[in-house]
Design an enzyme around this catalytic site. Structure first.
Site, PDB file in Angstrom:
ATOM      1  N   CYS A 128      13.471  10.632   6.933  1.00  0.00           N
ATOM      2  CA  CYS A 128      13.521  10.094   8.292  1.00  0.00           C
ATOM      3  C   CYS A 128      14.913  10.214   8.884  1.00  0.00           C
ATOM      4  CB  CYS A 128      13.062   8.642   8.293  1.00  0.00           C
ATOM      5  SG  CYS A 128      13.790   7.661   6.997  1.00  0.00           S
ATOM      6  N   GLY A 155       3.869   2.954  13.912  1.00  0.00           N
ATOM      7  CA  GLY A 155       4.738   1.788  14.099  1.00  0.00           C
ATOM      8  C   GLY A 155       4.464   1.091  15.415  1.00  0.00           C
ATOM      9  N   LYS A 183       0.837  -1.194   0.000  1.00  0.00           N
ATOM     10  CA  LYS A 183       0.000   0.000   0.000  1.00  0.00           C
ATOM     11  C   LYS A 183       0.878   1.253   0.000  1.00  0.00           C
ATOM     12  CE  LYS A 183      -1.825   2.406   3.339  1.00  0.00           C
ATOM     13  NZ  LYS A 183      -1.603   3.758   2.791  1.00  0.00           N
ATOM     14  N   GLU A 200      10.368  15.058  15.834  1.00  0.00           N
ATOM     15  CA  GLU A 200      10.641  15.031  14.402  1.00  0.00           C
ATOM     16  C   GLU A 200       9.744  16.062  13.711  1.00  0.00           C
ATOM     17  OE1 GLU A 200       9.425  11.479  12.132  1.00  0.00           O
ATOM     18  OE2 GLU A 200      11.406  11.528  11.226  1.00  0.00           O
ATOM     19  N   GLY A 252       7.204   4.557   8.299  1.00  0.00           N
ATOM     20  CA  GLY A 252       6.319   5.679   8.570  1.00  0.00           C
ATOM     21  C   GLY A 252       6.561   6.231   9.952  1.00  0.00           C
ATOM     22  N   SER A 253       5.504   6.766  10.555  1.00  0.00           N
ATOM     23  CA  SER A 253       5.663   7.445  11.847  1.00  0.00           C
ATOM     24  C   SER A 253       5.856   6.449  12.982  1.00  0.00           C
ATOM     25  CB  SER A 253       4.439   8.309  12.122  1.00  0.00           C
ATOM     26  OG  SER A 253       3.290   7.499  12.209  1.00  0.00           O
ATOM     27  N   THR A 254       6.532   6.888  14.018  1.00  0.00           N
ATOM     28  CA  THR A 254       6.751   6.054  15.200  1.00  0.00           C
ATOM     29  C   THR A 254       5.414   5.705  15.854  1.00  0.00           C
ATOM     30  OG1 THR A 254       8.968   6.905  15.559  1.00  0.00           O
ATOM     31  CG2 THR A 254       7.857   6.017  17.484  1.00  0.00           C
ATOM     32  N   GLU A 255       4.505   6.676  15.837  1.00  0.00           N
ATOM     33  CA  GLU A 255       3.190   6.463  16.427  1.00  0.00           C
ATOM     34  C   GLU A 255       2.482   5.250  15.792  1.00  0.00           C
ATOM     35  OE1 GLU A 255       0.732   9.718  15.373  1.00  0.00           O
ATOM     36  OE2 GLU A 255      -1.024   8.892  16.398  1.00  0.00           O
ATOM     37  N   GLU A 294      10.541   0.740  10.159  1.00  0.00           N
ATOM     38  CA  GLU A 294      11.506   1.814   9.902  1.00  0.00           C
ATOM     39  C   GLU A 294      10.762   3.106  10.182  1.00  0.00           C
ATOM     40  OE1 GLU A 294      13.143   4.653   8.767  1.00  0.00           O
ATOM     41  OE2 GLU A 294      13.181   4.087   6.649  1.00  0.00           O
TER      42      GLU A 294
HETATM   43  P1  NAI Z   1       1.910   7.666   8.901  1.00  0.00           P
HETATM   44  O1  NAI Z   1       2.801   6.788   9.709  1.00  0.00           O
HETATM   45  O2  NAI Z   1       0.500   7.842   9.372  1.00  0.00           O
HETATM   46  O3  NAI Z   1       1.842   7.105   7.398  1.00  0.00           O
HETATM   47  C1  NAI Z   1       2.752   6.195   6.824  1.00  0.00           C
HETATM   48  C2  NAI Z   1       1.994   5.075   6.118  1.00  0.00           C
HETATM   49  O4  NAI Z   1       1.277   4.313   7.081  1.00  0.00           O
HETATM   50  C3  NAI Z   1       0.953   5.545   5.110  1.00  0.00           C
HETATM   51  O5  NAI Z   1       0.940   4.656   4.029  1.00  0.00           O
HETATM   52  C4  NAI Z   1      -0.341   5.450   5.892  1.00  0.00           C
HETATM   53  O6  NAI Z   1      -1.468   5.299   5.085  1.00  0.00           O
HETATM   54  C5  NAI Z   1      -0.098   4.216   6.719  1.00  0.00           C
HETATM   55  N1  NAI Z   1      -0.886   4.128   7.956  1.00  0.00           N
HETATM   56  C6  NAI Z   1      -1.406   5.140   8.711  1.00  0.00           C
HETATM   57  N2  NAI Z   1      -2.058   4.641   9.773  1.00  0.00           N
HETATM   58  C7  NAI Z   1      -1.957   3.287   9.708  1.00  0.00           C
HETATM   59  C8  NAI Z   1      -2.418   2.207  10.534  1.00  0.00           C
HETATM   60  N3  NAI Z   1      -3.101   2.424  11.647  1.00  0.00           N
HETATM   61  N4  NAI Z   1      -2.116   0.950  10.169  1.00  0.00           N
HETATM   62  C9  NAI Z   1      -1.392   0.709   9.063  1.00  0.00           C
HETATM   63  N5  NAI Z   1      -0.936   1.677   8.242  1.00  0.00           N
HETATM   64  C10 NAI Z   1      -1.207   2.954   8.560  1.00  0.00           C
HETATM   65  O7  NAI Z   1       2.631   9.062   8.758  1.00  0.00           O
HETATM   66  P2  NAI Z   1       1.946  10.489   8.415  1.00  0.00           P
HETATM   67  O8  NAI Z   1       0.691  10.633   9.239  1.00  0.00           O
HETATM   68  O9  NAI Z   1       1.859  10.597   6.954  1.00  0.00           O
HETATM   69  O10 NAI Z   1       3.043  11.517   8.959  1.00  0.00           O
HETATM   70  C11 NAI Z   1       3.098  11.907  10.328  1.00  0.00           C
HETATM   71  C12 NAI Z   1       4.541  12.055  10.782  1.00  0.00           C
HETATM   72  O11 NAI Z   1       5.187  10.811  10.720  1.00  0.00           O
HETATM   73  C13 NAI Z   1       5.389  12.977   9.918  1.00  0.00           C
HETATM   74  O12 NAI Z   1       5.257  14.299  10.298  1.00  0.00           O
HETATM   75  C14 NAI Z   1       6.768  12.438  10.176  1.00  0.00           C
HETATM   76  O13 NAI Z   1       7.293  13.009  11.351  1.00  0.00           O
HETATM   77  C15 NAI Z   1       6.551  10.966  10.383  1.00  0.00           C
HETATM   78  N6  NAI Z   1       6.865  10.165   9.158  1.00  0.00           N
HETATM   79  C16 NAI Z   1       8.033   9.478   9.105  1.00  0.00           C
HETATM   80  C17 NAI Z   1       8.368   8.769   7.976  1.00  0.00           C
HETATM   81  C18 NAI Z   1       9.644   8.026   7.870  1.00  0.00           C
HETATM   82  O14 NAI Z   1      10.134   7.792   6.785  1.00  0.00           O
HETATM   83  N7  NAI Z   1      10.224   7.589   8.969  1.00  0.00           N
HETATM   84  C19 NAI Z   1       7.506   8.766   6.786  1.00  0.00           C
HETATM   85  C20 NAI Z   1       6.265   9.465   6.955  1.00  0.00           C
HETATM   86  C21 NAI Z   1       5.998  10.148   8.100  1.00  0.00           C
HETATM   87 MG    MG Z   2      -0.716   9.393  10.124  1.00  0.00          MG
END
Ligand code: NAI
Ligand code: MG
Length: 491
Positions: A303, A252, A195, A400, A247-250, A269
């Site tokens: 990240c 994760g 996804k 972050e 994606g986000s730590t939250e 990651e």
């Molecule tokens: P996010 O962690 O919500 O999104 C990343 C991916 O996870 C997206 O594909 C999203 O659709 C999916 N996702 C969201 N909730 C999910 C769930 N409950 N179960 C499974 N998949 C889920 O990140 P978001 O909200 O776009 O960004 C928020 C913050 O996270 C950013 O400000 C940044 O600090 C951090 N972030 C870090 C990343 C990294 O590469 N380490 C990448 C993106 C965001």
């Molecule tokens: Mg999010």
């Protein structure tokens, strides 16, 4: 008249050094009005859709499927079927052929992919063209090479594929993160349900075209689009054997909680708050370039971005002066312009998060610097920013920001630098700038970070493992280490 005068007469020194626009043409990209999910090698009409836009103009680009539980289930069934009926039993050398093909097609179509990546995600074309695309192809080439050598990579351990891999990726490097996930999974004989992030689905959907061109058997790779709910449906599906999440730590942490006790394999990651540590004996101009690349590359949506600069006190002033002067030369604007250094912020949501943290920095007492800069009227933008006078306890030093915002702190001794650099819940990357090789090794041993760059920053190579300590996650992607999460060794 002297020679010099005459010469100037003919070629006057221009008063204005601004660049003329150099936009890349959009014509190479053919967008469809709407996209479905790619399941079992076919396009499936989605039950629900949403609009994807260009963050630089807010212009609608296409309608995208909002994946439901039923659609995720269909994708998992297709992946299981492809796994059981051919793909997992294929000799590694045959799997490698598909991966090599995918890599070559990505190279051939790289301009098209680069334009689409910049259009949908807002990153400068110079970066998608010179970084994202070459690295994505390199990942497929690299893992193609391992597909028939797994027995040598893990001698006497009888490596076997895990099964169906559920892969959830972010919006900052859409195609590159897809490559990081899909290439090792297929090399090891797994099948995939992936996804892409909700704001950047288009290159993943164009990639389905590449899969068809490469004649990859149907169901080996399935792409389901949608937001966090679609992601959660993949995580919770009992037919998925392994989850790989970036994606986000939250999110994760939430995924790890949901998977506890299910026996599914997991790699995470997550976020970072990297320290970029500059000693007074370093090549200062080179360090300034490294700092700029470390935090303003991809609008700071990275990240492993070097978001905390630690300057040794003895060079603090010249370093910050040079940095501010360098910032004035960064060109912010149209992602499709070949001269653009800093593009659009990926989404309204992300822009709001950056603004909130920057306001917190001001309120807590840090000093803000932003170069003079005219931003486009439409779209999501943020001026490259430096905060000085930052205390370790400030939110801008702890959280972050994921935007073009640098927090500058200071240190006196190497011990103090290590202590401060490690004072974070994260541990993804770090940078050290010094002329002394012995000090680089000393620092690298003590920094709690998955990657430590020496006299450079944000360098990537498919042969080199990448991943975090602490709240930056676990598991490695890239290199030999990146194969392990996609294998089991239990028989
Ligand atoms: P996010 O962690 O919500 O999104 C990343 C991916 O996870 C997206 O594909 C999203 O659709 C999916 N996702 C969201 N909730 C999910 C769930 N409950 N179960 C499974 N998949 C889920 O990140 P978001 O909200 O776009 O960004 C928020 C913050 O996270 C950013 O400000 C940044 O600090 C951090 N972030 C870090 C990343 C990294 O590469 N380490 C990448 C993106 C965001
Ligand atoms: Mg999010």
């Amino acid at each position: 008249m002297t020679d010099l005068d005459r010469k100037q007469d003919r070629a006057p020194v221009p008063k204005d050094w601004t660049y003329a626009p150099a936009p890349e043409s959009r014509d190479i990209v053919r967008l469809r009005e709407r996209y479905g999910h790619f399941i079992g090698g076919e396009w499936i009409e989605p039950a629900e859709t949403y609009q994807t836009i260009s963050p630089a103009t807010e212009e609608p680009l296409a309608l995208i499927g909002e994946g439901t539980e039923g659609e995720v289930d269909a994708a998992v069934v297709a992946a299981r079927d492809a796994f059981a009926n051919g793909w997992s039993a294929l000799p590694g050398s045959e799997r490698a052929k598909y991966l090599f093909r995918i890599a070559r097609i990505l190279q051939e179509r790289s301009r098209e992919f680069a334009v689409l990546e910049s259009l949908n995600g807002g990153k400068p074309i110079k970066e998608s063209r010179d970084v994202d695309l070459p690295l994505a192809a390199a990942h497929f080439f690299y893992y193609a090479g391992w597909a028939d050598k797994l027995e040598y990579a893990f001698p006497n351990r009888r490596p076997k594929p895990v099964g169906v891999a559920g892969q959830i990726i972010p919006w900052n490097f859409p195609l590159l993160m897809l490559a990081w996930k899909i290439a090792p999974a297929l090399a090891c004989g797994n099948t995939v349900v992936l996804k892409p992030a909700e704001t950047t689905p288009l290159t993943a959907l164009l990639f389905c075209d590449v899969l068809r061109q490469a004649e990859l058997p149907p169901g080996v790779v399935n792409i389901v689009t949608g937001d966090g709910r679609t992601g959660a449906a993949i995580v919770d599906h009992p037919g998925v054997d392994k989850i790989a999440f970036t994606g986000s730590t939250e999110v994760g942490k939430a995924i790890q909680r949901r998977l506890a006790g299910t026996g599914k394999k997991l790699t995470l990651e997550l976020g970072g708050k990297a320290a970029n540590i500059v000693f007074d004996d370093c090549a200062l101009d080179q360090a300034v370039e490294g700092i700029v690349n470390g935090i303003y590359f991809n609008q700071g949506h990275v990240c492993c971005a070097g978001s905390r600069l630690f300057a040794q006190e003895s060079i603090y002033e010249p370093l910050v002066d040079k940095l501010k002067r360098r910032l004035e030369t960064l060109r912010v604007g149209d992602p499709l312009d070949k001269n653009t250094d800093v593009g659009a912020i990926n989404s309204k949501m992300q822009l709001e998060r950056i603004v909130e943290l920057v306001e917190a920095g001001k309120d807590e007492g840090a000093e803000i610097y932003q170069p003079p800069c005219r931003l486009p009227e439409k779209g999501y933008w943020f001026v490259p920013t430096v905060f000085t006078n930052v205390a370790q306890s400030y939110r801008i030093a702890q959280e972050e920001i994921f935007g073009p915002v640098l927090s500058v702190l200071t240190f006196r001794t190497p011990e103090e630098a290590v202590e401060k650099a490690n004072n974070t819940p994260y541990g993804l990357s770090a940078g050290v700038w010094t002329e002394k090789g012995s000090r680089i090794l000393w620092m690298a041993q003590r920094l709690r970070a998955g990657v430590v760059w020496a006299n450079t920053f944000n360098r990537f190579d498919p042969t080199s493992p990448f991943g975090g300590y602490k709240e930056s996650g676990f598991g490695r992607e890239g290199g030999l280490h990146g194969l392990e999460p996609y294998l089991r060794f239990d028989e």
